[in-house]
Design an enzyme around this catalytic site. Structure first.
Site, short mmCIF file in Angstrom:
data_model
loop_
_atom_site.label_atom_id
_atom_site.label_comp_id
_atom_site.label_asym_id
_atom_site.label_seq_id
_atom_site.Cartn_x
_atom_site.Cartn_y
_atom_site.Cartn_z
N SER A 180 67.11 36.27 -67.59
CA SER A 180 67.48 36.38 -69.13
C SER A 180 65.90 36.60 -69.90
O SER A 180 64.55 35.71 -69.29
CB SER A 180 67.89 35.20 -69.91
OG SER A 180 69.71 35.35 -69.16
N GLU B 183 76.70 32.85 -58.96
CA GLU B 183 76.15 32.26 -60.36
C GLU B 183 77.24 31.08 -60.46
O GLU B 183 77.58 30.36 -60.55
CB GLU B 183 75.03 32.79 -61.27
CG GLU B 183 75.41 31.68 -62.60
CD GLU B 183 74.19 32.67 -63.63
OE1 GLU B 183 74.47 33.32 -63.63
OE2 GLU B 183 73.62 31.50 -64.37
#
Lengths: 400, 363
Positions: free
Chosen positions: A126, A241
């Protein structure tokens, strides 16, 4: 359908139970100093016994076991006060990516130490300009001889402040559409030019970080997958994830039931006797059970050799929203006193106040509710993708 | 541990889907909806009986197939998906289950083979008026082997050959046909009647106190009904998805708009929660686990919520056309009401669920 253990499973459970009883006692008898040291010691103990990553092959230090055995051990371990979260991202996401894409020497070097808790890994995807839109990454890597020179910034990097290594997704080609110009590397988080700054969260904690790169040199030998093929590598990481992020922890139906037996409701009796509360409690139970049983269905699919699909996204949507709802309902049930977050004063050591403050983060981390619903709609139900103006344009021409 | 149907059960389910696909399209359902004089589809009922499905969970010794309850759950899922307008639930989930759970050897020998063969339609009569059925509120009485009282609504009451009736002191078997007044209901594709029992011969079923006996039957029916609800909810989601892909507005398929995508994702999430809880209920029912009352309540609350949500949002996704008589979304909207109320409403089951949690935590 059979929710009971088979004979083999029962035997495995009994062995796990015995091992845990003996080893938790031995572990707790030692003064480890801080929580991290205790976590590393427990991880090493599990690794030595083949319990660290039960489904990994034995040659990599795993247990060579089945997904069901992993679930059984997890159920039994959850009964003991040995829940340490430091290794989840590394072992659940980073190392599987390294194992899928790195050369043999790299795997030999890193898998064992990570498994034993000696080295901790972070995932650096991110960025300030790319949260839900992960492929909007602007951190730039430019080839220079045998190295790549990296400049830019990552954000929301869980655990970077205590991590040793990371996998990082960077832009290597801005002249092609955004998904086609990314490359994945592993790197040493202590390399010159890497600066890690913890983020102070609204909940008061600091689990996430900003990570700045200033002329950081990453050797090409640390590349995972082909140049400009990083998006495919990232999909492998992200698929792991949603399995790793999972549950919300702590404030569930059982905990609020406990509170409801003790606090008074609006009508003078205990909260547990308030019909409106009971209706809500039933719904929370239904969701929590539904989630538990859905995980079991995923495990069954795994054990039959099927790959769990995006349907496992529903787990995080439900768990995070339910945590927020239960946390706040409990806080409100405590009436004026509910504003008190001090663990020394608040019921259940402030569990519900803490849940209320942490839940907003859970609804965002690892895919927001909204992105997860898009994933279900597009990949499970087959509905059309969003209208996109960025798909075929060169990355450098996109508005920032 | 294994949390899915077995391969054999999946085959049975696929076979059932093919069979119902050929015999029970929505024209068959509408045949009952549009004709006030028809209360079920008799040809479909006979065809289902010929398949042996009525006796799927009835032991072979009593004329059934002796397959088991998980197999019956698989069939229920398909019947719910197809909106089958037949008295399957009344006959199998309620009456046959009540007989197997509470019946004497003589009662079982007498009735179960006839049920398995499709010769007897059953009905389970508990409600007497608006509001939850509760101990101390049952006015139906039995004296000298004769039962008197009014039951309303009784699903399939006007076509029943054998009724299980809740009286204040227990459950009773009453042989039909009985004088029954058909009722206008939210779901005309399933029969319902008001029945005034005026001193009719009645035979005690089981020794248990009436309310506890009813609850024990409801626990079993709740799991099976949850599978019908799940089948219906899955079908409603499919209909909404198909329509969203086909209908264009503002230049593209409406299924591309997040307002619709997120709505359908919400339906999907509720359906998966319902499925997982139904599976757990199926295991508890099939294995005779002590968790059945809690598992049944969990399955029923989840399935009732999922079907209602899927059915109402399916109409919403269809827009104006979804509100017409000719469009099929109404069929699921109506059936979702019938299935959510027939064994007690969700609020009653939520209360029962919490009571089970209290009991479990106290123990």
């Amino acid at each position: 359908m059979d929710f009971n253990d088979t004979a083999d499973e029962a035997e495995y459970r009994a062995r796990a139970r015995d091992w845990l009883a003996a080893n938790v006692a031995a572990h707790k008898a030692i003064d480890h100093g801080d929580d991290m040291a205790a976590a590393r010691a427990w991880q090493a103990r599990k690794a030595a016994a083949g319990y660290a990553q039960i489904t990994w092959p034995k040659e990599w230090g795993g247990g060579g076991g089945t997904p069901i055995q992993s679930v059984i051990f997890g159920q039994e371990e959850a009964r003991h006060p040995v829940q340490y979260g430091y290794f989840t991202i590394g072992l659940g996401m980073c190392i599987p990516t390294v194992m899928a894409f790195a050369d043999d020497a790299t795997k030999q070097r890193f898998v064992g130490p990570a498994l034993r808790g000696e080295e901790i890994w972070s995932q650096l995807f991110s960025e300030p300009a790319g949260g839900s839109d992960v492929a909007a990454i602007r951190t730039r890597a430019v080839r220079d001889g045998d190295d790549w020179v990296v400049n830019g910034q990552k954000v929301w990097t869980s655990g970077a402040h205590y991590s040793d290594f990371g996998i990082v997704l960077v832009r290597t080609n801005p002249d092609v559409p955004k998904h086609k110009g990314l490359t994945m590397f592993w790197l040493d988080l202590r390399a010159p030019g890497v600066e890690i700054r913890p983020i102070h969260q609204m909940s008061g904690g600091s689990n996430f970080n900003e990570v700045y790169f200033t002329d950081v040199r990453i050797p090409d030998s640390q590349r995972l997958g082909a140049v400009d093929a990083g998006w495919k590598v990232a999909l492998v990481t992200l698929m792991n994830e949603r399995l790793a992020v999972g549950g919300g922890g702590g404030a569930g139906p059982k905990e609020i039931l406990k509170l409801a037996r003790e606090v008074d409701g609006a009508d003078g009796g205990k909260l547990l006797h308030d019909p409106a509360f009971r209706q809500k409690l039933a719904d929370w139970w239904v969701q929590a059970e539904g989630l538990r049983n859905t995980r079991m269905r995923t495990i069954t699919a795994l054990s039959r050799g099927q790959t769990p699909g995006p349907e496992s996204s529903i787990g995080k949507i439900i768990a995070a929203n339910q945590l927020q709802d239960i946390g706040n309902s409990a806080v409100e049930a405590e009436d004026q006193y509910g504003i008190i977050a001090d663990p020394a004063l608040a019921p259940l050591r402030g569990l519900f106040q803490s849940a209320t403050l942490n839940a907003p983060g859970l609804r965002i981390a690892g895919g927001t509710d909204e992105i997860l619903k898009n994933i279900i709609a597009e990949r499970v139900l087959g509905l059309p993708g969003e209208i996109r103006t960025d798909k075929d344009a060169a990355f450098r021409d996109l508005p920032a | 541990m294994n949390f899915d149907y077995s391969d054999e059960q999946k085959m049975l389910k696929e076979e059932a889907r093919r069979f119902l696909g050929a015999r029970c399209d929505t024209a068959v359902v509408r045949g009952v909806l549009d004709d006030d004089d028809r209360h079920h589809d008799d040809a479909l009922w006979r065809a289902i009986a010929a398949q042996g499905w009525l006796g799927a969970a009835i032991p072979e010794a009593y004329g059934g197939l002796g397959l088991g309850h998980v197999e019956l759950c698989a069939l229920a899922e398909e019947l719910g998906r197809a909106l089958a307008p037949v008295p399957f639930a009344s006959t199998v989930y309620f009456v046959a289950e009540a007989l197997m759970l509470l019946g004497s050897e003589e009662q079982k020998t007498r009735w179960l083979p006839k049920i398995a063969a499709g010769e007897v339609i059953g009905a389970f009569a508990t409600s007497e008026g608006p509001g939850a059925v509760a101990p101390g509120r049952i006015a139906t009485r039995v004296a000298d082997g004769r039962l008197s009282g009014t039951k309303i609504p009784v699903t399939d009451g006007q076509i029943a050959d054998l009724l299980v009736v809740l009286a204040d002191d227990g459950l009773y078997l009453v042989e039909g046909p009985v004088a029954a007044e058909p009722l206008a209901t939210l779901d005309p594709t399933r029969a319902a009647a008001r029945i005034v029992f005026d001193s009719v011969p009645a035979e005690r079923l089981g020794d248990e106190d009436g309310f506890a006996a009813m609850q024990a039957v409801f626990d079993r029916a709740a799991v099976l009904l949850a599978f019908e609800q799940l089948g219906g909810a899955d079908r409603a989601l499919e209909m909404a998805k198909d329509y969203a892909l086909q209908r264009h507005a503002f230049g593209r398929a409406i299924g591309g708009y997040q307002a619709i995508k997120h709505k359908l994702a919400d339906i999907y999430v509720k359906n998966e929660i319902a499925r997982s809880n139904a599976y757990y209920g199926a295991w508890a029912l099939g294995s005779g686990a002590a968790e059945l009352p809690l598992a049944a309540a969990t399955a029923r609350v989840a399935a009732s919520e999922a079907y209602w949500f899927a059915a109402k949002e399916n109409i919403q996704t269809h827009g104006g056309i979804g509100f017409t008589w000719e469009a099929d979304p109404q069929l699921h909207y109506r059936r979702s009401r019938q299935l959510a109320l027939v064994a007690g409403a969700p609020a009653v089951w939520r209360e029962r669920l919490v009571a089970q949690l209290e009991r479990r935590n106290a123990a």
